[in-house]
Design an enzyme around this catalytic site. Structure first.
Site, short mmCIF file in Angstrom:
data_model
loop_
_atom_site.label_atom_id
_atom_site.label_comp_id
_atom_site.label_asym_id
_atom_site.label_seq_id
_atom_site.Cartn_x
_atom_site.Cartn_y
_atom_site.Cartn_z
N ASP A 27 1.14 -0.94 0.01
CA ASP A 27 0.26 0.31 -0.02
C ASP A 27 0.39 1.03 0.16
OD1 ASP A 27 0.65 -0.52 2.56
OD2 ASP A 27 -0.75 1.11 3.21
N GLU B 257 -0.16 -0.48 6.24
CA GLU B 257 0.93 -0.05 6.70
C GLU B 257 1.13 1.82 6.96
OE1 GLU B 257 4.61 1.69 8.05
OE2 GLU B 257 3.84 1.70 6.13
#
Length: 251
Positions: A114, A178
């Protein structure tokens, strides 16, 4: 990809990976996060890893419930403790069985697919989700944090494996939240790892694939970080305001 060099394949993969706007802090991008997970899982398989998309297994989560990609590339260097007489050590079974050829050691590489929010504005001279090169640098959201380092680690392990010099299993654990701002607990990270501990059998070291260089010419291997504390505090109490005698009258 016929005729393309490994370097060209790497940059082609990175360009495609960067093009996926996997912004985990934006719930409207959940489909893009899934696309990024499938992309990196497929890449791991193509490069010779045994691969799994691991999810919270029905547990309630406050996150996006996007999968963690777990992939293991097996050692094949002759003369190591993992060498089994000409055979590549057995891989983890797809149904989650224990790894064969017990006693093999591994190095775990952590990363995330991500990215943080970005848009084409005054901070970006080009579309952040279209990788471009300027003045010897690559620009695009995720090029350095963390899609580029993930792919670099994968292709490095593959190059060693192709040369018959991969002396230790390499396990990649690549999550998708994250950058979301959610805690480890909220995104079920510890639970997913516990459910899949057999994938990490023989772990001797953990490498974080996104960190800093000393300067533009010298990379560095960071072996410790200071001042990083991750904690969660849970506070429970009455449903009503008990301040100043609001509930219960005079004491």
């Amino acid at each position: 990809a016929g005729g393309m060099s490994e370097e060209a394949l790497f940059f082609d993969a990175l360009r495609s990976f960067v093009a996926i706007p996997s912004i985990s802090a934006d719930r409207s991008c959940i489909d893009h996060c899934w696309r990024a997970a499938v992309f990196i899982a497929t890449t791991c398989e193509h490069l010779g890893c045994q691969t799994k998309l691991a999810t919270p297994q029905g547990r309630k989560s406050n996150g996006l419930d996007v999968p963690i990609v777990i992939a293991r590339m097996c050692a094949n260097a002759k003369g190591t403790a993992h060498w089994t007489g000409g055979q590549v050590p057995s891989k983890a079974s797809p149904d989650g069985g224990r790894l064969g050829g017990g006693g093999r050691e591994c190095v775990v590489v952590y990363g995330h697919y991500d990215v943080a929010y970005a848009q084409y504005d005054s901070d970006w001279k080009s579309d952040p989700f279209e990788m471009t090169g300027r003045d010897g640098y690559l620009y695009g959201r995720g090029v350095s944090d963390d899609k580029g380092p993930i792919l670099a680690s994968l292709y490095a392990a593959k190059e060693l494996h192709t040369a018959g010099k991969l002396g230790v299993d390499v396990v990649f654990v690549i999550e998708g939240e994250e950058e979301s701002g959610r805690s480890l607990h909220e995104r079920s990270f510890p639970d997913i790892i516990k459910d899949n501990l057999h994938w990490f059998e023989g772990c001797k070291a953990v490498v974080i694939s996104n960190n800093y260089w000393v300067d533009n010419e010298r990379p560095c291997l960071t072996y410790g970080m200071r001042g990083v504390i991750d904690m969660e505090v849970w506070v429970s109490g009455p449903r009503k305001d008990l301040h100043a005698g609001v509930d219960g009258g005079i004491v």
